[in-house]
Design a protein around this motif. Structure first.
Motif, PDB file in Angstrom:
ATOM      1  N   LEU A 115       0.863  -1.185   0.000  1.00  0.00           N
ATOM      2  CA  LEU A 115       0.000   0.000   0.000  1.00  0.00           C
ATOM      3  C   LEU A 115       0.895   1.229   0.000  1.00  0.00           C
ATOM      4  N   CYS A 116       0.366   2.326  -0.492  1.00  0.00           N
ATOM      5  CA  CYS A 116       1.138   3.562  -0.429  1.00  0.00           C
ATOM      6  C   CYS A 116       0.777   4.305   0.863  1.00  0.00           C
ATOM      7  N   PRO A 117       1.563   5.312   1.224  1.00  0.00           N
ATOM      8  CA  PRO A 117       1.311   5.996   2.502  1.00  0.00           C
ATOM      9  C   PRO A 117      -0.108   6.550   2.623  1.00  0.00           C
ATOM     10  N   ARG A 118      -0.751   6.888   1.515  1.00  0.00           N
ATOM     11  CA  ARG A 118      -2.075   7.521   1.614  1.00  0.00           C
ATOM     12  C   ARG A 118      -3.122   6.530   2.128  1.00  0.00           C
ATOM     13  N   CYS A 119      -3.064   5.289   1.649  1.00  0.00           N
ATOM     14  CA  CYS A 119      -3.993   4.295   2.200  1.00  0.00           C
ATOM     15  C   CYS A 119      -3.565   3.874   3.608  1.00  0.00           C
ATOM     16  N   LEU A 120      -2.274   3.853   3.863  1.00  0.00           N
ATOM     17  CA  LEU A 120      -1.830   3.482   5.209  1.00  0.00           C
ATOM     18  C   LEU A 120      -2.250   4.528   6.243  1.00  0.00           C
ATOM     19  N   ALA A 121      -2.494   5.750   5.789  1.00  0.00           N
ATOM     20  CA  ALA A 121      -2.977   6.809   6.702  1.00  0.00           C
ATOM     21  C   ALA A 121      -4.495   6.968   6.612  1.00  0.00           C
ATOM     22  N   LEU A 122      -5.165   5.977   6.060  1.00  0.00           N
ATOM     23  CA  LEU A 122      -6.615   6.084   5.822  1.00  0.00           C
ATOM     24  C   LEU A 122      -7.418   6.381   7.093  1.00  0.00           C
TER      25      LEU A 122
ATOM     26  N   SER B 293      12.285   2.957  -3.245  1.00  0.00           N
ATOM     27  CA  SER B 293      11.853   4.185  -3.912  1.00  0.00           C
ATOM     28  C   SER B 293      11.565   5.313  -2.928  1.00  0.00           C
ATOM     29  N   GLY B 294      11.793   5.071  -1.640  1.00  0.00           N
ATOM     30  CA  GLY B 294      11.667   6.146  -0.658  1.00  0.00           C
ATOM     31  C   GLY B 294      10.237   6.551  -0.342  1.00  0.00           C
ATOM     32  N   CYS B 295       9.287   5.645  -0.561  1.00  0.00           N
ATOM     33  CA  CYS B 295       7.877   6.031  -0.386  1.00  0.00           C
ATOM     34  C   CYS B 295       7.468   6.116   1.079  1.00  0.00           C
ATOM     35  N   LYS B 296       8.230   5.481   1.960  1.00  0.00           N
ATOM     36  CA  LYS B 296       7.963   5.476   3.402  1.00  0.00           C
ATOM     37  C   LYS B 296       6.704   4.712   3.796  1.00  0.00           C
ATOM     38  N   SER B 297       6.221   3.854   2.922  1.00  0.00           N
ATOM     39  CA  SER B 297       5.105   2.981   3.328  1.00  0.00           C
ATOM     40  C   SER B 297       5.492   2.136   4.534  1.00  0.00           C
ATOM     41  N   CYS B 298       6.763   1.699   4.587  1.00  0.00           N
ATOM     42  CA  CYS B 298       7.196   0.846   5.702  1.00  0.00           C
ATOM     43  C   CYS B 298       7.044   1.583   7.033  1.00  0.00           C
ATOM     44  N   GLU B 299       7.347   2.877   7.029  1.00  0.00           N
ATOM     45  CA  GLU B 299       7.250   3.650   8.277  1.00  0.00           C
ATOM     46  C   GLU B 299       5.818   3.637   8.814  1.00  0.00           C
ATOM     47  N   LEU B 300       4.865   3.896   7.931  1.00  0.00           N
ATOM     48  CA  LEU B 300       3.467   3.968   8.374  1.00  0.00           C
ATOM     49  C   LEU B 300       2.892   2.581   8.641  1.00  0.00           C
ATOM     50  N   ALA B 301       3.285   1.611   7.815  1.00  0.00           N
ATOM     51  CA  ALA B 301       2.781   0.251   8.003  1.00  0.00           C
ATOM     52  C   ALA B 301       3.225  -0.290   9.354  1.00  0.00           C
TER      53      ALA B 301
ATOM     54  N   SER C  12       5.175  -6.378   8.792  1.00  0.00           N
ATOM     55  CA  SER C  12       4.363  -5.361   8.134  1.00  0.00           C
ATOM     56  C   SER C  12       5.152  -4.580   7.084  1.00  0.00           C
ATOM     57  N   CYS C  13       6.413  -4.238   7.387  1.00  0.00           N
ATOM     58  CA  CYS C  13       7.204  -3.458   6.410  1.00  0.00           C
ATOM     59  C   CYS C  13       7.464  -4.278   5.155  1.00  0.00           C
ATOM     60  N   VAL C  14       7.655  -5.577   5.335  1.00  0.00           N
ATOM     61  CA  VAL C  14       7.925  -6.451   4.189  1.00  0.00           C
ATOM     62  C   VAL C  14       6.699  -6.527   3.281  1.00  0.00           C
ATOM     63  N   MET C  15       5.539  -6.755   3.916  1.00  0.00           N
ATOM     64  CA  MET C  15       4.323  -6.928   3.124  1.00  0.00           C
ATOM     65  C   MET C  15       3.906  -5.635   2.419  1.00  0.00           C
ATOM     66  N   HIS C  16       4.022  -4.512   3.105  1.00  0.00           N
ATOM     67  CA  HIS C  16       3.501  -3.273   2.533  1.00  0.00           C
ATOM     68  C   HIS C  16       4.462  -2.573   1.581  1.00  0.00           C
ATOM     69  N   CYS C  17       5.704  -3.031   1.541  1.00  0.00           N
ATOM     70  CA  CYS C  17       6.699  -2.363   0.693  1.00  0.00           C
ATOM     71  C   CYS C  17       6.236  -2.381  -0.764  1.00  0.00           C
ATOM     72  N   GLN C  18       6.105  -1.200  -1.340  1.00  0.00           N
ATOM     73  CA  GLN C  18       5.601  -1.119  -2.716  1.00  0.00           C
ATOM     74  C   GLN C  18       6.604  -1.682  -3.718  1.00  0.00           C
ATOM     75  N   ALA C  19       7.881  -1.485  -3.427  1.00  0.00           N
ATOM     76  CA  ALA C  19       8.906  -1.939  -4.369  1.00  0.00           C
ATOM     77  C   ALA C  19       9.369  -3.362  -4.070  1.00  0.00           C
TER      78      ALA C  19
END
Lengths: 763, 110
Positions: free
Chosen positions: A61-68, B14-22, B77-84
């Motif tokens: 998921l991208c940060p936007r959905c993770l901050a849903l 890619s620096g999206c930081k999804s891992c941080e929030l996930a 969680s960081c592994v699963m949500h990582c977009q790249a």
């Protein structure tokens, strides 16, 4: 059609329920349909997770959905309908009302306005990307009977131009990078192959997930051997992983594309079999291309001649290659010719609808598919009268636009409002932040033109500058976690799949686009709308695959259509079942008979955009005053255009609007990284924060778009700081190509100075 | 979890930081607390014209490899949500061959 094996849309455990769903909007996004698991406890979402079983997003998921959760339960979200006295527009004097009262007010005003001024005096405004993209034209055509659905970007410069030029040159669909998206086993599927090269042209798909294409698939492909050629004035992160970065001057794109075509034709690198069997007008096309050798384009684009030759040769000779063509194709008055050149490039190199090339879509969904003419549904419903349809603004003046697009023409519309030829009596802002968002050029001019509209409605999850400035009634919108629905990438024009949006929770009194449309439809035209008994009934009758109940549909998970390559050989691109393309000649038209009919040159040409240092017609004083090239609108991971600015975790990642500038320019101007700067030109000004970076060329600056400040004074004239940092105030209306497409969002001029006002910065 | 670590392919982060929030979603951390952070080596150009611009996900002391998720047979969680899809979780024995095969990678243990 392939359903997902073993899919469970709802799992109930001892202490929670997990709802699986597929994201669209709100919060704003393209129809990517990412897989989510929403964990619900006591009627509230307690955790948002990805869905590892989703064949495209595979848990990510991208940060936007993770901050849903922060979006859904934000304290500023509007949870009930509201009204405000007309004389209090711009003031924060809202009063909570019931849905019935809101509908009463809308019905009464709409009926009075139609009686006094005609249906055409109602204008429904739509924004970009959101689910409302599908429903705002329907609100105009099928609820109010108005011909005027308006997307207020100058030259309708987003996706529409690319889709329209595709329709004119080959008919329907939308060419998209083959990322094995229609195979349940994806990249392991026998017969599929990764593109040898992807030509990413004015596009950074990782952040934008453009039009529903899952952007990070480009990385999947690179891990499988795909190489990138990035054509962009900015070196974005993905470009640093590319084999080639073609760092061209903003606005010179068409020259580069023509030079690539010249090299391919002159050196006999094209696919003779495809050209002979499936193209029309190659001789005239080849003759025209003679004018554009790489040596001609090199100084125009600021790109070495050898590099143009190299990328053209690679694209033509490696089988197969794909094109990811971006917004930069649309946001250029010469962009129609760029689209024409790029599609021709795909065609003559044999990369159309082949494995590892660009696939062509065929619509797969039900009636609510913008690929078809929604106006026809309005006629069939008896709501839109043919004689009223004739009053669509700009339709006659821009036939190349209006034969494919079902909208009014934005620049024509604004001019008609400004000069009094057209008076908008009722404005319906259907997920559209016209006065300060991403899309309107000089949004302050739209604000001015709409200020004295008799009656206005806004439909949004949050208060925004447009609603605060102009609305009399505010209708609170659900997020995708709060309604049932349907999502398909590319709005159906090249859909990887279709899937259900599943309601997980209820928040306040919010309703979704479809429910509001049905409710208002029953008020305005009960003879048509009374047949629909709620959202699910509407979805079953008009949207999801025929013969399926919504329950069956959502149990199927992600439904992928079969991938069929070379559909032109199989009679699958024409409704009559004949082989070939859906054009007059049945062929891909390198020489466009449609363009000729609309008074446009049938062959692609280069024309320098209006505000560039190389435009010889430009007043030299302007260039002297505004020496920097301004390009705008690259996305970040944390916002969808003007949305998400109030979401704490996302805002923390990009707290301020940033202007990228090269260290050379920064030093010359005495600007340091992080300084607030004024950006100005003859059209307007705004302030952003300097981001000094070598990734942009000297002489070029890039400004973020769609900035407003939910934390600032909501009332007019501030309107949440609507014009403090909105770069569109520097971008004019009215600079469009002959067919009515294009604007200057990607190439204009400006000057930049350090902001000496020393305004207190945000802590 | 002392035998476990993360492998990161930073060529494609890619620096999206999804891992941080996930990670925060999974552990319900406060807004200023992180189980993983994405650091950045900002863009700079080599003499040959090529670029360095790298994002480096770095687990913190709060990282427990999502032991509850692991116990349920899921990925961290960081592994699963990582977009790249650039983070792998495993034992050193499992991760070392990844590093041998892949330049621009690292194995990290919080």
């Amino acid at each position: 059609m392939q359903e997902q094996e073993g899919y469970e849309w709802k799992t109930v455990t001892d202490d929670e329920t997990i709802i699986r769903t597929h994201a669209w909007s709100p919060p704003g996004c393209h129809p990517v349909g990412c897989g989510l698991q929403l964990h619900v406890k006591d009627g509230k979402i307690v955790k948002v997770e990805g869905d590892p079983t989703h064949p495209i997003t595979r848990g990510a998921l991208c940060p936007r959905c993770l901050a849903l959760k922060e979006f859904i339960y934000h304290p500023d979200r509007v949870l009930h309908p509201m009204k405000r006295a007309r004389e209090d527009r711009g003031k924060d004097k809202w009063e909570q009302i019931t849905w019935d009262e809101a509908y009463d007010i809308i019905e009464e005003n709409a009926k009075r306005i139609i009686k006094d001024y005609g249906e055409e005096s109602i204008m429904v405004f739509g924004g970009t990307g959101r689910q409302a993209n599908t429903y705002y034209p329907l609100m105009a055509f099928m609820v109010f009977g108005s011909p005027n659905a308006c997307y207020a970007q100058s030259g309708w410069s987003c996706y529409g131009p690319r889709a329209t030029i595709t329709a004119h040159l080959m008919g329907g669909g939308y060419p998209e990078i083959d990322n094995a998206c229609r195979y349940p086993d994806r990249y392991d599927h026998p017969g599929w192959e990764p593109p040898k090269y992807i030509l990413l042209w004015g596009k950074e798909p990782l952040k934008s997930n453009p039009d529903g294409f899952w952007g990070h698939s480009v990385i999947d492909l690179m891990k499988r051997g795909t190489k990138l050629i990035c054509v962009d004035p900015r070196v974005h992160w993905l470009a640093t992983r590319a084999e080639q970065i073609v760092q061209l001057r903003p606005g010179s794109d068409t020259a580069l594309a023509l030079a690539m075509l010249n090299h391919i034709v002159e050196n006999d690198l094209y696919d003779h079999d495809f050209v002979d069997r499936w193209c029309y007008g190659f001789e005239e096309f080849a003759e025209r291309m003679k004018q554009y050798p790489p040596s001609w384009a090199a100084p125009i684009c600021g790109v070495p001649e050898e590099q143009i030759i190299d990328v053209a040769t690679k694209f033509a000779t490696f089988k197969h290659c794909a094109l990811g063509w971006g917004l930069a194709v649309d946001q250029n008055p010469n962009g129609v010719q760029l689209a024409q050149a790029l599609l021709s490039l795909l065609a003559i190199t044999g990369n159309l609808d082949v494995p590892g090339g660009c696939t062509l879509g065929t619509p797969i969904a039900g009636d609510d598919d913008p690929a078809r003419d929604m106006a026809n549904w309005g006629f069939a419903a008896g709501v839109l009268k043919p004689e009223v349809w004739e009053k669509r603004l700009g339709a006659k003046e821009y036939p190349g636009f209006s034969t494919i697009m079902n909208q009014c023409h934005p620049d024509f519309t604004l001019a008609a409002m400004q000069n009094g030829d057209y008076k908008c009596r009722m404005a319906y802002f259907h997920s559209s932040n016209v006065v300060s968002g991403a899309i309107a050029a000089q949004p302050d001019k739209w604000y001015e033109a709409l200020k004295d509209v008799d009656f206005a409605v806004a439909q949004e999850p949050f208060m925004n500058p447009t609603a605060m400035a102009l609305a009399d009634v505010f209708l609170p919108l659900t997020t995708f976690a709060e309604h049932d629905g349907h999502v398909q990438p590319h709005y159906g024009l090249n859909a990887a799949f279709e899937a259900a949006i599943n309601k997980a929770v209820t928040v306040g009194d919010c309703k979704c686009d479809i429910e509001i449309m049905i409710d208002l439809g029953k008020r305005m035209h009960p003879e048509f709308w009374n047949q629909f008994d709620g959202v699910v009934d509407y979805l079953e009758k008009r949207v999801i695959p025929k013969g399926m109940t919504f329950d069956e549909f959502r149990k199927a998970g992600v439904i992928q259509p079969e991938e069929v390559y070379r559909k032109y050989e199989k009679g699958m691109l024409r409704p009559d079942g004949q082989v070939g393309f859906l054009t007059t000649t049945g062929r891909f038209e390198l020489y466009s008979l449609a363009f000729e009919l609309f008074g446009e040159d049938p062959l692609p040409y280069f024309e320098e955009p209006p505000f560039t240092p190389q435009n010889k017609d430009l007043d030299p004083k302007i260039l002297e005053e505004y020496p920097l090239i301004l390009t705008t609108g690259a996305r970040t991971y944390v916002s969808f255009h003007s949305e998400h600015r109030q979401i704490p975790s996302l805002r923390a990642m990009v707290p301020d609007p940033l202007l990228e500038m090269n260290p050379v320019d920064a030093e010359k101007l005495g600007i340091k990284d992080g300084d607030w700067v004024l950006i100005e030109n003859q059209f307007g000004k705004c302030r952003q924060r300097a981001q000094v970076t070598p990734t942009i060329q000297p002489g070029v600056v890039h400004a973020m778009h769609a900035w407003w400040y939910p934390e600032k004074d909501p009332e007019a004239p501030s309107l949440f700081g609507a014009y403090d940092s909105n770069i569109n105030t520097l971008l004019p209306n009215g600079y469009i190509g002959k067919l009515g497409f294009g604007d200057t969002f990607k190439a204009n001029l400006c000057k930049v100075t350090k902001d000496e006002t020393n305004e207190k910065e945000e802590a | 979890m002392e035998n476990y670590a993360l492998f990161v392919d930073y060529e494609y982060c890619s620096g999206c930081k999804s891992c941080e929030l996930a990670c925060r979603n999974e552990h319900d951390f406060k807004p200023d607390q992180w189980g993983i952070r994405v650091l950045e080596d900002k863009p700079w150009q080599l003499d040959d014209g090529s670029w360095e611009w790298n994002y480096i996900p770095l687990p913190t002391k709060l990282c427990d490899f999502c032991k509850d998720k692991i116990a349920r047979g899921e990925e961290p969680s960081c592994v699963m949500h990582c977009q790249a899809k650039v983070i792998e979780f495993g034992t050193y024995e499992e991760l070392l061959p990844l590093l041998e095969k892949k330049p621009m990678g690292y194995i990290v243990r919080p």
